[in-house]
Design a protein around this motif. Structure first.
Motif, mmCIF file in Angstrom:
data_model
loop_
_atom_site.group_PDB
_atom_site.id
_atom_site.type_symbol
_atom_site.label_atom_id
_atom_site.label_comp_id
_atom_site.label_asym_id
_atom_site.label_seq_id
_atom_site.Cartn_x
_atom_site.Cartn_y
_atom_site.Cartn_z
ATOM 1 N N ALA A 117 0.665 -1.280 0.028
ATOM 2 C CA ALA A 117 -0.078 -0.042 -0.069
ATOM 3 C C ALA A 117 0.960 1.273 -0.015
ATOM 4 N N THR A 118 1.984 1.227 0.830
ATOM 5 C CA THR A 118 2.644 2.487 0.673
ATOM 6 C C THR A 118 3.571 2.829 -0.549
ATOM 7 N N ARG A 119 3.850 1.637 -1.172
ATOM 8 C CA ARG A 119 4.511 1.691 -2.835
ATOM 9 C C ARG A 119 3.316 2.253 -3.653
ATOM 10 N N VAL A 120 2.206 1.636 -3.474
ATOM 11 C CA VAL A 120 1.195 2.099 -4.341
ATOM 12 C C VAL A 120 0.810 3.660 -4.230
ATOM 13 N N ALA A 121 0.814 4.071 -2.965
ATOM 14 C CA ALA A 121 0.372 5.116 -2.635
ATOM 15 C C ALA A 121 1.625 6.136 -3.059
ATOM 16 N N ALA A 122 2.997 5.902 -3.022
ATOM 17 C CA ALA A 122 4.022 6.492 -3.426
ATOM 18 C C ALA A 122 3.980 6.896 -5.098
ATOM 19 N N ALA A 123 3.880 5.700 -5.514
ATOM 20 C CA ALA A 123 3.697 5.721 -7.157
ATOM 21 C C ALA A 123 2.464 6.624 -7.657
ATOM 22 N N ARG A 124 1.200 6.629 -7.244
ATOM 23 C CA ARG A 124 0.312 7.345 -7.340
ATOM 24 C C ARG A 124 0.416 8.970 -7.172
ATOM 25 N N THR A 125 1.231 9.365 -6.023
ATOM 26 C CA THR A 125 1.527 10.642 -5.736
ATOM 27 C C THR A 125 2.493 11.197 -6.489
ATOM 28 N N LEU A 126 3.576 10.362 -7.019
ATOM 29 C CA LEU A 126 4.678 10.893 -7.883
ATOM 30 C C LEU A 126 3.933 11.114 -9.315
ATOM 31 N N ASP A 127 3.133 10.142 -9.797
ATOM 32 C CA ASP A 127 2.525 10.327 -10.923
ATOM 33 C C ASP A 127 1.646 11.379 -11.159
ATOM 34 N N GLU A 128 0.848 11.792 -10.018
ATOM 35 C CA GLU A 128 0.243 13.201 -10.088
ATOM 36 C C GLU A 128 1.125 14.251 -10.345
ATOM 37 N N ILE A 129 2.073 14.236 -9.296
ATOM 38 C CA ILE A 129 3.171 15.526 -9.486
ATOM 39 C C ILE A 129 4.017 15.561 -10.795
ATOM 40 N N LEU A 130 4.269 14.437 -11.390
ATOM 41 C CA LEU A 130 5.291 14.332 -12.283
ATOM 42 C C LEU A 130 4.504 14.525 -13.613
ATOM 43 N N ALA A 152 -0.429 19.214 -2.463
ATOM 44 C CA ALA A 152 -1.852 18.903 -2.999
ATOM 45 C C ALA A 152 -1.948 17.266 -2.810
ATOM 46 N N ALA A 153 -0.775 16.848 -3.746
ATOM 47 C CA ALA A 153 -0.905 15.405 -3.824
ATOM 48 C C ALA A 153 -0.620 14.413 -2.713
ATOM 49 N N LEU A 154 0.222 15.003 -1.731
ATOM 50 C CA LEU A 154 0.606 14.268 -0.605
ATOM 51 C C LEU A 154 -0.833 14.323 0.512
ATOM 52 N N GLY A 155 -1.338 15.623 0.430
ATOM 53 C CA GLY A 155 -2.328 15.979 1.125
ATOM 54 C C GLY A 155 -3.668 14.703 0.986
ATOM 55 N N GLY A 156 -3.717 14.156 -0.436
ATOM 56 C CA GLY A 156 -4.609 13.570 -0.776
ATOM 57 C C GLY A 156 -4.322 12.006 -0.595
ATOM 58 N N ALA A 157 -3.088 11.743 -0.456
ATOM 59 C CA ALA A 157 -2.560 10.210 -0.285
ATOM 60 C C ALA A 157 -2.163 9.871 1.079
ATOM 61 N N LEU A 158 -1.876 10.849 2.029
ATOM 62 C CA LEU A 158 -1.211 10.322 3.336
ATOM 63 C C LEU A 158 -2.337 10.181 4.297
ATOM 64 N N PRO A 159 -3.572 10.642 4.263
ATOM 65 C CA PRO A 159 -4.755 10.512 5.086
ATOM 66 C C PRO A 159 -5.259 8.904 4.737
ATOM 67 N N THR A 160 -5.178 8.307 3.677
ATOM 68 C CA THR A 160 -5.510 7.085 3.398
ATOM 69 C C THR A 160 -4.699 5.974 4.039
ATOM 70 N N LEU A 161 -3.372 6.371 4.762
ATOM 71 C CA LEU A 161 -2.866 5.470 5.495
ATOM 72 C C LEU A 161 -2.834 5.457 6.814
ATOM 73 N N GLU A 162 -3.280 4.443 7.601
ATOM 74 C CA GLU A 162 -3.584 4.542 9.140
ATOM 75 C C GLU A 162 -2.461 5.015 9.932
ATOM 76 N N ASP A 163 -1.123 4.076 9.559
ATOM 77 C CA ASP A 163 0.084 4.169 10.351
ATOM 78 C C ASP A 163 0.896 5.288 10.155
ATOM 79 N N THR A 164 1.411 6.071 11.056
ATOM 80 C CA THR A 164 2.067 7.164 10.884
ATOM 81 C C THR A 164 3.353 6.829 10.307
ATOM 82 N N ARG A 165 4.062 5.511 10.580
ATOM 83 C CA ARG A 165 5.295 5.259 10.035
ATOM 84 C C ARG A 165 4.939 5.112 8.340
ATOM 85 N N ASP A 166 3.803 4.522 7.936
ATOM 86 C CA ASP A 166 3.609 4.403 6.430
ATOM 87 C C ASP A 166 3.652 5.595 5.890
#
Length: 429
Positions: free
Chosen positions: A8-21, A29-43
């Motif tokens: 899930a973290t790799r998927v979130a990172a890939a989608r976030t980068l795709d939106e930015i790049l 904005a991209a991180l603001g949409g992606a990070l709340p979908t992950l429950e663990d602060t470490r993720d």
């Protein structure tokens, strides 16, 4: 099939980068949409680290893909490219290779790229055996912007480019209304967190290794905030007298206004921002810190809509700018900034100065600040303002605030571990 946290973290990172790049979205904005979908602060912390590392090193990572793939990746492969960039980033960040490769290959499948999972595996395995290509320090900078930096800072340009590729440290601001900087430093050390103070910044602490704010003792209780050392220096540069009426004209996210209030509760501070959502988040910050600051929504270039007619003793203009001094923290700046943006930003900066100067009481101080390193937004902007404003007088700042830029002080990225930052102090005669 349940997607594991690692996938899930790799998927979130890939989608976030795709939106930015590939879709032009901002990092925030991209991180603001992606990070709340992950429950663990470490993720959440891992996704942010992967995205930032991939953006800083994207030229090197793309060079590796261009050299190692048998056929160039096409326009339809943007999401796959983003996943591979995140994959390279995790290896350079030192994540255990076996688990990192397995999670990234599974992420390719989760993203509908099962037929390319073997290629993902082969490329990442190669990256564990061979160094990725090097790139010139200015390779991530648009040509027009790199030329401008070299023209403005010929002796320091290469150091600026290198610093903008580096991972910045984490700066904290101890809330002296709760406890002193040194007392909070002791609290950090008791918690096993490495930190150090700065002689020139009485409230600042530097953490060589960033960590999630939830791990900071007393964060939720308002004991500490995250704020770069260069931004903390604003309180010393403005230095309003006790009881002063202060305007922070472009205040969001509110760190500078909060710092002033933490230092002197007698200040009467109006924190203004043109965006209602940012103003609400700013008020949330003031509430967490238990500060009595008036947070409002308003256009600083049109005071008639919010000013009550009473002059301010001190005004802070932290002006919208190119953000070239914080490219290491916001590497998407180098992707999205256009040469045409500069003229519009300079016009806004001039409008702010002209609109707010009449609101300053005689003898009062106005501090103009940007996180830019470009002469046209900084020293030249103040030179032009002084030339057209007879009652404006330059009040020099000392070397604590950076290089002498003629009409102000310029700190360059990485100097003292801080961001690039300009400030100029003016007095009304």
């Amino acid at each position: 099939m349940r997607v594991s946290d690692g996938v899930a973290t790799r998927v979130a990172a890939a989608r976030t980068l795709d939106e930015i790049l590939h879709r032009g979205r901002s990092l925030k904005a991209a991180l603001g949409g992606a990070l709340p979908t992950l429950e663990d602060t470490r993720d959440r912390a891992l996704v942010e680290a992967l995205v930032l590392a991939a953006l800083r090193q994207r030229v090197r990572y793309n060079a590796a893909l261009d050299a190692w793939t048998p056929r160039p990746l096409g326009q339809r492969d943007g999401l796959l490219r983003a996943l591979l960039l995140a994959g390279f980033a995790q290896l350079e960040l030192g994540l255990p290779a076996h688990a990192a490769l397995a999670a990234t290959v599974d992420a390719a499948r989760a993203l509908g790229r099962a037929h390319q999972a073997g290629m993902v595996n082969a490329l990442l395995r190669r990256a564990t055996r061979e160094p990725l290509p090097d790139a010139a320090a200015d390779a991530a900078w648009p040509d027009w912007l790199a030329r401008q930096v070299r023209a403005d800072w010929p002796q320091q340009a290469e150091a600026i480019f290198a610093a903008s590729m580096a991972v910045p440290p984490m700066w904290l601001r101890a809330n002296r209304r709760v406890q002193s900087r040194d007392a909070y430093l002791a609290t950090l050390r008791e918690a096993g967190i490495d930190a150090m103070g700065d002689e020139a910044l009485p409230d600042a602490l530097l953490l060589p290794t960033p960590l999630p704010v939830q791990q900071l003792p007393g964060f939720d209780a308002g004991a500490v905030s995250v704020q770069d050392g260069a931004a903390q220096a604003v309180a010393d540069a403005l230095a309003p007298p006790a009881g002063a009426r202060v305007l922070d004209a472009c205040a969001a996210p509110g760190g500078k206004a909060a710092h002033l209030a933490e230092r002197d509760p007698s200040l009467r501070i109006l924190a203004l921002d043109s965006d209602a959502r940012r103003a609400r988040r700013m008020q949330d910050t003031f509430t967490r810190l238990r500060l009595d600051i008036d947070a409002r929504t308003g256009d600083a270039t049109r005071p008639a809509g919010w000013w009550d007619g009473a002059p301010f003793d001190a005004i802070l203009i932290d002006a919208p700018c190119s953000a070239t001094g914080i490219a290491r923290r916001q590497p998407d700046v180098l992707l999205h900034r256009r040469e045409a943006d500069l003229a519009a930003l300079c016009a806004t900066q001039a409008n702010l100065l002209d609109a707010l100067w009449p609101l300053l009481a005689p003898g009062g101080a106005l501090l103009y600040a940007t996180c830019s390193i470009l002469h046209t937004e900084n020293a030249a902007q103040i030179e032009a303002f002084l030339a057209r404003t007879p009652d404006a007088v330059l009040a020099p700042l000392d070397a604590r605030f950076g290089h002498d830029a003629g009409t102000g002080r310029q700190r360059l990225p990485g100097e003292g571990g801080m961001d690039g930052f300009f400030c100029a102090r003016l007095r009304k005669a």
